[in-house]
Motif scaffolding. Structure first.
Motif, mmCIF file in Angstrom:
data_model
loop_
_atom_site.group_PDB
_atom_site.id
_atom_site.type_symbol
_atom_site.label_atom_id
_atom_site.label_comp_id
_atom_site.label_asym_id
_atom_site.label_seq_id
_atom_site.Cartn_x
_atom_site.Cartn_y
_atom_site.Cartn_z
ATOM 1 N N PRO A 169 -6.360 3.543 -6.705
ATOM 2 C CA PRO A 169 -6.225 3.964 -8.117
ATOM 3 C C PRO A 169 -5.796 5.415 -8.282
ATOM 4 C CG PRO A 169 -8.306 2.826 -7.739
ATOM 5 C CD PRO A 169 -7.729 3.111 -6.394
ATOM 6 N N GLU A 170 -5.960 6.231 -7.235
ATOM 7 C CA GLU A 170 -5.626 7.651 -7.313
ATOM 8 C C GLU A 170 -4.207 7.949 -6.833
ATOM 9 O OE1 GLU A 170 -8.562 10.197 -5.565
ATOM 10 O OE2 GLU A 170 -10.236 8.915 -6.212
ATOM 11 N N ILE A 171 -3.413 6.926 -6.558
ATOM 12 C CA ILE A 171 -2.070 7.125 -6.038
ATOM 13 C C ILE A 171 -1.255 8.038 -6.961
ATOM 14 C CG2 ILE A 171 -1.222 5.020 -7.173
ATOM 15 C CD1 ILE A 171 0.706 4.662 -4.807
ATOM 16 N N PRO A 172 -0.530 9.030 -6.437
ATOM 17 C CA PRO A 172 0.307 9.877 -7.293
ATOM 18 C C PRO A 172 1.397 9.059 -7.980
ATOM 19 C CG PRO A 172 -0.025 10.896 -5.142
ATOM 20 C CD PRO A 172 -0.533 9.494 -5.030
ATOM 21 N N ILE A 173 1.526 9.252 -9.286
ATOM 22 C CA ILE A 173 2.528 8.535 -10.082
ATOM 23 C C ILE A 173 3.457 9.551 -10.725
ATOM 24 C CG2 ILE A 173 2.929 6.977 -12.028
ATOM 25 C CD1 ILE A 173 0.145 5.814 -11.524
ATOM 26 N N ILE A 174 4.748 9.394 -10.455
ATOM 27 C CA ILE A 174 5.762 10.299 -10.979
ATOM 28 C C ILE A 174 6.615 9.526 -11.978
ATOM 29 C CG2 ILE A 174 7.716 11.783 -10.404
ATOM 30 C CD1 ILE A 174 6.440 11.948 -7.525
ATOM 31 N N GLU A 225 2.085 1.506 -19.199
ATOM 32 C CA GLU A 225 1.064 0.484 -19.014
ATOM 33 C C GLU A 225 0.771 0.264 -17.535
ATOM 34 O OE1 GLU A 225 -1.966 -1.775 -19.613
ATOM 35 O OE2 GLU A 225 -0.934 -0.665 -21.211
ATOM 36 N N LEU A 226 1.796 0.382 -16.696
ATOM 37 C CA LEU A 226 1.566 0.293 -15.253
ATOM 38 C C LEU A 226 0.610 1.405 -14.817
ATOM 39 C CD1 LEU A 226 2.142 -0.621 -12.347
ATOM 40 C CD2 LEU A 226 4.181 0.859 -12.387
ATOM 41 N N THR A 227 0.860 2.620 -15.301
ATOM 42 C CA THR A 227 -0.004 3.748 -14.941
ATOM 43 C C THR A 227 -1.426 3.517 -15.410
ATOM 44 O OG1 THR A 227 1.876 5.277 -15.069
ATOM 45 C CG2 THR A 227 -0.335 6.233 -15.204
ATOM 46 N N ARG A 228 -1.590 3.057 -16.640
ATOM 47 C CA ARG A 228 -2.936 2.803 -17.180
ATOM 48 C C ARG A 228 -3.661 1.742 -16.351
ATOM 49 N NH1 ARG A 228 0.080 2.644 -22.322
ATOM 50 N NH2 ARG A 228 -0.117 4.686 -23.335
ATOM 51 N N SER A 229 -2.939 0.687 -15.955
ATOM 52 C CA SER A 229 -3.575 -0.389 -15.182
ATOM 53 C C SER A 229 -4.024 0.113 -13.817
ATOM 54 C CB SER A 229 -2.614 -1.574 -15.034
ATOM 55 O OG SER A 229 -1.593 -1.327 -14.084
ATOM 56 N N ILE A 230 -3.264 1.029 -13.248
ATOM 57 C CA ILE A 230 -3.631 1.595 -11.940
ATOM 58 C C ILE A 230 -4.854 2.493 -12.073
ATOM 59 C CG2 ILE A 230 -2.883 3.189 -10.126
ATOM 60 C CD1 ILE A 230 -0.016 2.093 -10.589
ATOM 61 N N ARG A 231 -4.866 3.342 -13.082
ATOM 62 C CA ARG A 231 -6.006 4.258 -13.258
ATOM 63 C C ARG A 231 -7.284 3.506 -13.639
ATOM 64 N NH1 ARG A 231 -3.295 7.266 -10.130
ATOM 65 N NH2 ARG A 231 -1.916 8.843 -11.039
ATOM 66 N N ARG A 232 -7.157 2.418 -14.398
ATOM 67 C CA ARG A 232 -8.349 1.642 -14.782
ATOM 68 C C ARG A 232 -9.069 1.091 -13.557
ATOM 69 N NH1 ARG A 232 -5.208 -0.378 -19.289
ATOM 70 N NH2 ARG A 232 -4.603 -2.188 -18.038
ATOM 71 N N ALA A 233 -8.316 0.867 -12.490
ATOM 72 C CA ALA A 233 -8.918 0.300 -11.286
ATOM 73 C C ALA A 233 -9.921 1.248 -10.643
ATOM 74 C CB ALA A 233 -7.821 -0.059 -10.284
ATOM 75 N N ALA A 234 -9.907 2.529 -11.036
ATOM 76 C CA ALA A 234 -10.905 3.469 -10.532
ATOM 77 C C ALA A 234 -12.281 3.172 -11.124
ATOM 78 C CB ALA A 234 -10.494 4.899 -10.861
ATOM 79 N N TYR A 289 0.818 -1.216 0.000
ATOM 80 C CA TYR A 289 0.000 0.000 0.000
ATOM 81 C C TYR A 289 0.859 1.276 0.000
ATOM 82 C CZ TYR A 289 -4.104 -2.858 1.082
ATOM 83 O OH TYR A 289 -5.116 -3.779 1.035
ATOM 84 N N PRO A 290 1.633 1.527 -1.050
ATOM 85 C CA PRO A 290 2.481 2.726 -1.084
ATOM 86 C C PRO A 290 1.657 4.000 -1.212
ATOM 87 C CG PRO A 290 2.515 1.635 -3.205
ATOM 88 C CD PRO A 290 1.765 0.721 -2.274
ATOM 89 N N ASP A 291 2.299 5.137 -0.858
ATOM 90 C CA ASP A 291 1.643 6.448 -0.958
ATOM 91 C C ASP A 291 1.950 7.144 -2.276
ATOM 92 O OD1 ASP A 291 0.628 6.565 1.839
ATOM 93 O OD2 ASP A 291 2.775 6.493 2.304
ATOM 94 N N ILE A 292 3.121 6.872 -2.873
ATOM 95 C CA ILE A 292 3.584 7.518 -4.098
ATOM 96 C C ILE A 292 4.371 6.489 -4.899
ATOM 97 C CG2 ILE A 292 5.077 9.340 -5.065
ATOM 98 C CD1 ILE A 292 4.656 10.901 -2.456
ATOM 99 N N ILE A 293 4.318 6.612 -6.229
ATOM 100 C CA ILE A 293 5.101 5.743 -7.103
ATOM 101 C C ILE A 293 6.023 6.582 -7.973
ATOM 102 C CG2 ILE A 293 5.035 4.114 -9.043
ATOM 103 C CD1 ILE A 293 2.368 3.105 -8.010
ATOM 104 N N PHE A 294 7.304 6.224 -8.011
ATOM 105 C CA PHE A 294 8.243 6.699 -9.021
ATOM 106 C C PHE A 294 8.458 5.543 -9.985
ATOM 107 C CE2 PHE A 294 9.314 9.811 -5.797
ATOM 108 C CZ PHE A 294 9.708 10.934 -6.510
#
Length: 303
Positions: free
Chosen positions: A95-100, A76-85, A59-64
């Motif tokens: 799904p709303e985790i900040p992605i950098i 594709e990682l970003t898309r898979s995370i956002r699709r979960a919304a 359960y991370p707070d931010i992704i680099f």
């Protein structure tokens, strides 16, 4: 401004950051920068698929994430995370985790593709501690509204992403006017925080190595740029001294760590001195230039 200037240390210490990259050296470098900056917990993954497993467990707070990786890249990682919304995914707790996105791509097309995927912020390679830590500042202190629509899922894209280095003050092409005292002081504060972040990184890695020496060179380039923007002659000369030393030695990896440390100490002295005490700063600069002449004398003769 960097997180350590505006975020309480306990805020950083509570953060859990996931670093995703297939290059182990890059993973270690980013992780060391984050830990040295005060981030309490850093977890890692080698590609997007493994990152999804790590997310499920930690359960991370931010992704680099790196943009280009085998198996599953950062996009594709970003898309898979956002699709979960829209479609719940047990491997994506937030799904709303900040992605950098950490990337070497600078074109408008590459940026737009990443933004459409749902990336929050960007860090351009080669990066500095300031480049990484300032993005944490943005996503924590200035979160964007999360949008779910038929055509897009992700953070509000209306704020333009700043990809190139942007010093806090005026551009070099602006009219040559005297920078006001508030502006110069703010710049000095930023430089001080960045140098401290660099010191912490070197300490966290057990001393200076090739990667940290190269990063130091980039930090000094930024420091010189900022100092010139606000007409801070002493800081500009001190950073120029180290840059000249590196160039004369043939690159960061050929430099003596002791000379780098002398420059860090000198800049810290100048930052801590009163701006009205020009004589003290001039003496510090003279010592630096003497050290550089001594250390590069052999190479000058050989040239």
């Amino acid at each position: 401004m960097l997180p350590s200037a505006n975020m309480a240390s306990e805020d950083l210490s509570r953060l859990k950051v996931l670093v995703v990259d297939d290059h182990s050296n890059t993973v270690r470098l980013i992780s060391d920068v984050l830990r040295a900056g005060g981030v309490g917990h850093v977890v890692t993954a080698q590609d997007g698929q493994r990152a999804r497993e790590v997310m499920r467990l930690t359960y991370p707070d931010i992704i680099f994430t790196d943009s280009k990786m085998p198996v599953m890249d950062g996009l594709e990682l970003t898309r898979s995370i956002r699709r979960a919304a829209v479609t719940p995914d047990p491997k994506v707790p937030n799904p709303e985790i900040p992605i950098i996105m950490v990337t070497g791509d600078r074109s408008e097309r590459d940026v737009e593709i990443a933004r459409l995927a749902g990336v929050n912020e960007f860090v351009i390679k080669p990066f500095t501690p300031a480049g990484l830590l300032s993005r944490i500042q943005l996503v924590v202190k200035k979160p964007r509204p999360f949008i779910i629509s038929e055509t897009y899922v992700g953070p509000d894209r209306r704020r333009r992403a700043e990809l190139t280095y942007s010093g806090p003050m005026r551009r070099m092409s602006d009219p040559e006017e005297v920078a006001d005292m508030v502006e110069r002081r703010a710049t000095r504060e930023t430089i001080s925080v960045e140098l401290e972040a660099m010191r912490r990184l070197i300490q966290a890695r057990g001393g200076a190595d090739r990667a940290t020496l190269q990063m130091t060179y980039r930090v000094m380039q930024h420091t010189r740029f900022r100092a010139k923007q606000v007409r801070d002659e002493m800081i500009a000369r001190a950073s120029e001294s180290l840059l000249s030393y590196v160039d004369l030695m043939g690159g960061p990896e050929r430099c003596e760590v002791s000379v780098v440390e002398v420059h860090f100490d000198a800049i810290a002295q100048i930052l801590g001195a009163s701006e009205s005490d020009a004589a003290a700063s001039q003496a510090v600069i003279a010592q630096l230039e003497s050290v550089v002449r001594l250390k590069t004398a052999g190479r000058r003769r050989a040239a």
